[in-house]
Design a protein around this motif. Sequence first.
Motif, PDB file in Angstrom:
ATOM      1  N   TYR A 123       2.032   4.756   1.200  1.00 59.34           N
ATOM      2  CA  TYR A 123       1.876   5.540   2.419  1.00 59.34           C
ATOM      3  C   TYR A 123       1.322   6.923   2.094  1.00 59.34           C
ATOM      4  N   GLU A 124       0.313   7.258   2.818  1.00 57.94           N
ATOM      5  CA  GLU A 124      -0.259   8.583   2.607  1.00 57.94           C
ATOM      6  C   GLU A 124       0.518   9.608   3.443  1.00 57.94           C
ATOM      7  N   PRO A 125       0.832  10.721   2.866  1.00 62.31           N
ATOM      8  CA  PRO A 125       1.570  11.739   3.640  1.00 62.31           C
ATOM      9  C   PRO A 125       0.767  12.230   4.826  1.00 62.31           C
ATOM     10  N   LYS A 153       0.835  -1.184   0.000  1.00 59.59           N
ATOM     11  CA  LYS A 153       0.000   0.000   0.000  1.00 59.59           C
ATOM     12  C   LYS A 153       0.880   1.248   0.000  1.00 59.59           C
TER      13      LYS A 153
END
Length: 482
Positions: free
Chosen positions: A39-41, A37
């Motif tokens: 990584y969202e900031p 997945k």
Amino acid sequence: MDAVSGCKCLCITPIVPGKPITPGTPIQGGTFIIPGKVYEPGKAVKGGDSVSGSSGLISGQPIVPSTPLTYGIFIIPNAPPVLGHPVLGGTAIQGGQGPNGGTAINGGQGPNGGTAINGGQGPNGGTAINGGQGPNGGTTISGGQGPNGGTAINGGQDPNGGAPTDGGQGLSGGNSGKNGNGPSNGNELIGESSQEPSLINLLFKSTDTSRGIVGQIAGVLKDYKTNILGFADKIAQASAAGYAGFMFNEKGNGKYGVKGKNKLNNKVVNWFYERYKGYKHNGEETTFGPYSRHIGKERLDSFFKSKRIGHVWESVKGSVKESWNIFSKDAYKAKSLLKLNGPVNVLLNSSNHLIDYSKWGRKSNKGYASTDFAADVTVDTAIGVGSTALGSLASSAIAGAVAGSTVPVVGTIVGAVAGLGTGFIVNYLINGTKTGRKIKTAVRDAVKVTYDGIVSGAKKLGKRIKSGVSSMFKKAGSLFGG
């Protein structure tokens, strides 16, 4: 043979093809890597308030402010506040008249008929500050007497008869402050300390740093004389002689044999050995050489006297004369000076007072011409002579009891230890205990009184002589019409 041409030919067998290579099993493909997945900031860090010194740090606040500080405030939290305004002095007290008809400050009379500050009398008939007498008839500051008849600061006596700072006596008769003795006659502050000195200072004078580098150099020389020349050298000589087997044996006919090696291989050890074999006989320096195998009782006694073993009175006289006599010609010879004897020893013994009474010393206001300096040097010299005599007496007596008449090596070692120990005990009893310091101070004061009387008498005698001479010249002048 060929039927047509008639020629012979060779027949070649054709190559029989082999089996074809069968290909192997092809490599099967593996499983493809599936990406994880993404990584969202996270949320961006918000800038906190800049550091201003008025509030504490907030979580997430940068340590370095974004803009430079322009008000001179430290970044240290909880810094002490700066006073906004200096303390301003108030107006001075104006002299007015005191109650009950007494005049005020500056020579006026105080309550109950007593005069006030600056020479006026205080309560109960006592004068006040600056030379006036204080309560109960005692003067106060700057030479005046304090309560109960004691003078105060700057040479005056303090309460109960003691003078305080700058040479005055302290409480209960002790001198205080600068150059003075402290409570109970003990010395304190810039003068000699009222507290017991440490054992390390008594054992090693070079550890005393109270008189600067000059005092420490003098201390090093004192330690060298006491511990090296007076103790270690004797131990080294006796040890070398013991290693060489040096001793005497009685032959029974009034003669003695000298046992031991004539020489040692090591040059340093042999130097100590040769010096140990040396002695003075009939005023001449001599030594036991390779042919000294039969000697008489007279030479044996001379050797033991030279080593100060068993001959107590000769040992005491010799030690005192060697260390303290400044009137002998021999005292100024190089041999004596290198051993720090005679005048050098007297200077070393007086070094503390020479420093204290110098232009830069703590008692510079009195100087070398004062009776205080003369009394201090006299008492310390007397103590030094007494300590030398007692140390030599104990050393010679104990060494003689151990050595008998044939074992000088053991006697020398035991005597050296006894002499060093006796000197330290005397020093400790006088300078390391309160009782010893009180006795020393009392003796010093008595000597000073004697010197003061001599100086006073000399001044009076000088005035009388001057007056008499002047009167004589006047009379002579009148005879000739002058």
